[in-house]
Design a protein around this motif. Structure first.
Motif, PDB file in Angstrom:
ATOM      1  N   ALA A  72       0.833  -1.201   0.000  1.00 59.43           N
ATOM      2  CA  ALA A  72       0.000   0.000   0.000  1.00 59.43           C
ATOM      3  C   ALA A  72       0.870   1.254   0.000  1.00 59.43           C
ATOM      4  CB  ALA A  72      -0.922   0.001   1.212  1.00 59.43           C
ATOM      5  N   SER A  73       0.494   2.199  -0.847  1.00 60.36           N
ATOM      6  CA  SER A  73       1.154   3.499  -1.071  1.00 60.36           C
ATOM      7  C   SER A  73       2.328   3.394  -2.030  1.00 60.36           C
ATOM      8  CB  SER A  73       1.613   4.180   0.224  1.00 60.36           C
ATOM      9  OG  SER A  73       2.879   3.699   0.659  1.00 60.36           O
ATOM     10  N   TYR A  74       2.885   2.213  -2.232  1.00 62.07           N
ATOM     11  CA  TYR A  74       4.022   2.023  -3.131  1.00 62.07           C
ATOM     12  C   TYR A  74       3.524   1.867  -4.572  1.00 62.07           C
ATOM     13  CZ  TYR A  74       7.030   1.217   0.937  1.00 62.07           C
ATOM     14  OH  TYR A  74       7.731   1.355   2.105  1.00 62.07           O
ATOM     15  N   THR A  75       4.445   1.618  -5.483  1.00 60.77           N
ATOM     16  CA  THR A  75       4.108   1.364  -6.883  1.00 60.77           C
ATOM     17  C   THR A  75       4.961   0.218  -7.406  1.00 60.77           C
ATOM     18  OG1 THR A  75       5.784   2.772  -7.951  1.00 60.77           O
ATOM     19  CG2 THR A  75       3.767   3.864  -7.168  1.00 60.77           C
TER      20      THR A  75
ATOM     21  N   LEU B 298       3.290  -4.952 -11.348  1.00 64.45           N
ATOM     22  CA  LEU B 298       2.025  -4.274 -11.644  1.00 64.45           C
ATOM     23  C   LEU B 298       1.799  -3.114 -10.684  1.00 64.45           C
ATOM     24  CD1 LEU B 298      -0.468  -7.287 -11.946  1.00 64.45           C
ATOM     25  CD2 LEU B 298       1.222  -6.480 -13.604  1.00 64.45           C
ATOM     26  N   ASP B 299       1.190  -2.053 -11.178  1.00 70.86           N
ATOM     27  CA  ASP B 299       0.582  -1.046 -10.307  1.00 70.86           C
ATOM     28  C   ASP B 299      -0.817  -1.512  -9.952  1.00 70.86           C
ATOM     29  OD1 ASP B 299       2.585   0.870 -10.067  1.00 70.86           O
ATOM     30  OD2 ASP B 299       1.975   1.916 -11.894  1.00 70.86           O
ATOM     31  N   LEU B 300      -1.105  -1.591  -8.667  1.00 73.25           N
ATOM     32  CA  LEU B 300      -2.457  -1.919  -8.234  1.00 73.25           C
ATOM     33  C   LEU B 300      -3.368  -0.711  -8.423  1.00 73.25           C
ATOM     34  CD1 LEU B 300      -1.555  -3.840  -4.948  1.00 73.25           C
ATOM     35  CD2 LEU B 300      -2.352  -4.825  -7.109  1.00 73.25           C
ATOM     36  N   PRO B 301      -4.679  -0.932  -8.520  1.00 73.70           N
ATOM     37  CA  PRO B 301      -5.604   0.201  -8.623  1.00 73.70           C
ATOM     38  C   PRO B 301      -5.362   1.223  -7.515  1.00 73.70           C
ATOM     39  CG  PRO B 301      -6.772  -1.849  -9.039  1.00 73.70           C
ATOM     40  CD  PRO B 301      -5.376  -2.234  -8.611  1.00 73.70           C
ATOM     41  N   GLY B 302      -5.418   2.503  -7.892  1.00 72.84           N
ATOM     42  CA  GLY B 302      -5.191   3.570  -6.929  1.00 72.84           C
ATOM     43  C   GLY B 302      -3.739   3.928  -6.718  1.00 72.84           C
ATOM     44  N   HIS B 303      -2.826   3.273  -7.432  1.00 73.17           N
ATOM     45  CA  HIS B 303      -1.401   3.471  -7.235  1.00 73.17           C
ATOM     46  C   HIS B 303      -0.696   3.686  -8.576  1.00 73.17           C
ATOM     47  CE1 HIS B 303      -2.730   1.263  -3.650  1.00 73.17           C
ATOM     48  NE2 HIS B 303      -1.695   1.773  -3.016  1.00 73.17           N
TER      49      HIS B 303
ATOM     50  N   GLY C  84       0.279  -6.439  -1.191  1.00 74.57           N
ATOM     51  CA  GLY C  84       0.421  -7.371  -2.311  1.00 74.57           C
ATOM     52  C   GLY C  84       0.422  -8.816  -1.869  1.00 74.57           C
ATOM     53  N   GLY C  85       1.021  -9.095  -0.716  1.00 81.10           N
ATOM     54  CA  GLY C  85       1.007 -10.451  -0.180  1.00 81.10           C
ATOM     55  C   GLY C  85      -0.376 -10.878   0.255  1.00 81.10           C
TER      56      GLY C  85
ATOM     57  N   VAL D 160      10.786   7.378  -6.301  1.00 85.18           N
ATOM     58  CA  VAL D 160      10.314   8.694  -5.864  1.00 85.18           C
ATOM     59  C   VAL D 160       9.421   9.324  -6.929  1.00 85.18           C
ATOM     60  CG1 VAL D 160      11.067  11.056  -5.375  1.00 85.18           C
ATOM     61  CG2 VAL D 160      12.215   9.128  -4.268  1.00 85.18           C
ATOM     62  N   ALA D 161       9.824   9.232  -8.189  1.00 83.46           N
ATOM     63  CA  ALA D 161       9.049   9.843  -9.270  1.00 83.46           C
ATOM     64  C   ALA D 161       7.658   9.230  -9.408  1.00 83.46           C
ATOM     65  CB  ALA D 161       9.805   9.715 -10.587  1.00 83.46           C
ATOM     66  N   ALA D 162       7.532   7.967  -9.064  1.00 80.04           N
ATOM     67  CA  ALA D 162       6.227   7.294  -9.165  1.00 80.04           C
ATOM     68  C   ALA D 162       5.268   7.729  -8.075  1.00 80.04           C
ATOM     69  CB  ALA D 162       6.414   5.780  -9.123  1.00 80.04           C
ATOM     70  N   GLY D 163       5.779   8.380  -7.034  1.00 76.52           N
ATOM     71  CA  GLY D 163       4.924   8.971  -6.015  1.00 76.52           C
ATOM     72  C   GLY D 163       4.507   8.032  -4.903  1.00 76.52           C
TER      73      GLY D 163
END
Length: 270
Positions: free
Chosen positions: A34-37, A57-62, A99-100, A170-173
Motif C-alpha cells: 500500500a502506497s508504493y508502486t 504491476l501497479d495496483l488500482p489507486g497506485h 500485495g502479499g 520517488v518519481a512514481a509517487g
C-alpha cells in the motif's frame, strides 16, 4: 535490462506494468504494498530478467493506475485477469504487505493461476479487535500525515538504494489515500484460512526485524498445506531493505517450483 510493452499478447493494453525477460520464460508477477508502486520492484526485475519473464504491476489507486479508486475486489479481479490474460501459464506470485494479502487470497480461491506463492510482511490475523484498531490508526495517519510520510519515505529510499532505482521510486509517487483505503479493506479477512486452502508451494519471506509479521508466521506455516518460512535482513518492506538477499530467495524458490511444474500446464488460465 529492457522494460517492454511487447511480449505476450495484449500487454500493451495494460496500464502500469513493467515487464522484462524472455517472453517464453517462466513468469514471476510482483505485487507492491500500500502506497508504493511497481517501481519498488525495479531491482528484482533487473536481476531476475536473465532467467524469468518478470512483471511488476501497479495496483488500482497506485502509480499509473492512481486515477482509479482503490478497491479490494477490483484489485483481486485486476490481478487475476492479468494472470489469466498475460502471464500465459501459472506464475509465481510475489507480494509484499498489501500485495502479499492479495496473493494469499488469490491462492486460496483460484490456485490454478499460480505455480507458487511468496508473501512478505503479510502474515497477520486481520480478524481481531486489536488489528481493527491498528488498521484504523494506520488509515488515519496515511490521510492526515501525507506530507510528512512522503518526505520521510523519500529520504529513506534515497539513503538506501542506488540512485537509478531510488529516483524511479520517488518519481512514481506515494499514494496515501489509496493506502488508507487498502488497510481498511484488510479488516476482518481470514488470511490464515485462505493460505490453508492453497495446495501449491508457498514461501513466507519476512524481514528478520519485521517482528509484527514474524510473530504470526508460524501460524501461517502450520495452517498451510505446503509452505515454509525464511527471513532476509530488514524490516517490513524486505525487498527494499535487503534487495540482493530477497532476490536470491525468489530466484531459488522460482527455480525449485518451475523445475517441478509441467511447462505446458495452463489449467483454466485461458
Amino acid at each position: 535490462m529492457t522494460m517492454d510493452a511487447a511480449g505476450p499478447p495484449n500487454i500493451a493494453h495494460w496500464l502500469g506494468v513493467d515487464a522484462a525477460g524472455p517472453a517464453d520464460a517462466p513468469p514471476i508477477v510482483f505485487l507492491h504494498g500500500a502506497s508504493y508502486t511497481r517501481k519498488a520492484w525495479g531491482m528484482q526485475l533487473q536481476a531476475l530478467a536473465d532467467e524469468f519473464r518478470v512483471y511488476a504491476l501497479d495496483l488500482p489507486g497506485h502509480g499509473s493506475c492512481s486515477h482509479t479508486e482503490y478497491d479490494w475486489d477490483d484489485s483481486l479481479e485486476y490481478v487475476q485477469r492479468f494472470l489469466r490474460d498475460i502471464a500465459g501459464r501459472p506464475a509465481l506470485l510475489v507480494g509484499v504487505s498489501l500485495g502479499g494479502c492479495l496473493g494469499v487470497t488469490i491462492a486460496g480461491g483460484d490456485s490454478d493461476l499460480l505455480a507458487g506463492l511468496i508473501v512478505s510482511g503479510s502474515t497477520f490475523d486481520a480478524r481481531g479487535h486489536v488489528c481493527y484498531l491498528v488498521l484504523r490508526g494506520e488509515a488515519w495517519t496515511f490521510r492526515h500525515r501525507e506530507a510528512q510520510l512522503t518526505r520521510r519515505f523519500q529520504r529513506w529510499v534515497r539513503g538506501r538504494l542506488p540512485s537509478e532505482f531510488a529516483e524511479s521510486i520517488v518519481a512514481a509517487g506515494c499514494h496515501w489515500e489509496s493506502a488508507a483505503r487498502a488497510v481498511i479493506s484488510l479488516t476482518g479477512r481470514d488470511f490464515v484460512a485462505a493460505l490453508g486452502r492453497y495446495d501449491g508451494p508457498a514461501l513466507i519471506l519476512n524481514g528478520d526485524r519485521d517482528w509484527v509479521h514474524r510473530s504470526a508466521e508460524g501460524v501461517f506455516v502450520r495452517a498451510a498445506q505446503n509452505a515454509r518460512a525464511a527471513t532476509v535482513p530488514g524490516g517490513h518492506i524486505a525487498n527494499l531493505d535487503a534487495p540482493e538477499a530477497f532476490t536470491a530467495k525468489v530466484r531459488e524458490f522460482a527455480r525449485e517450483i518451475f523445475e517441478h511444474s509441467p511447462k505446458d500446464k495452463v489449467s483454466h488460465v485461458r
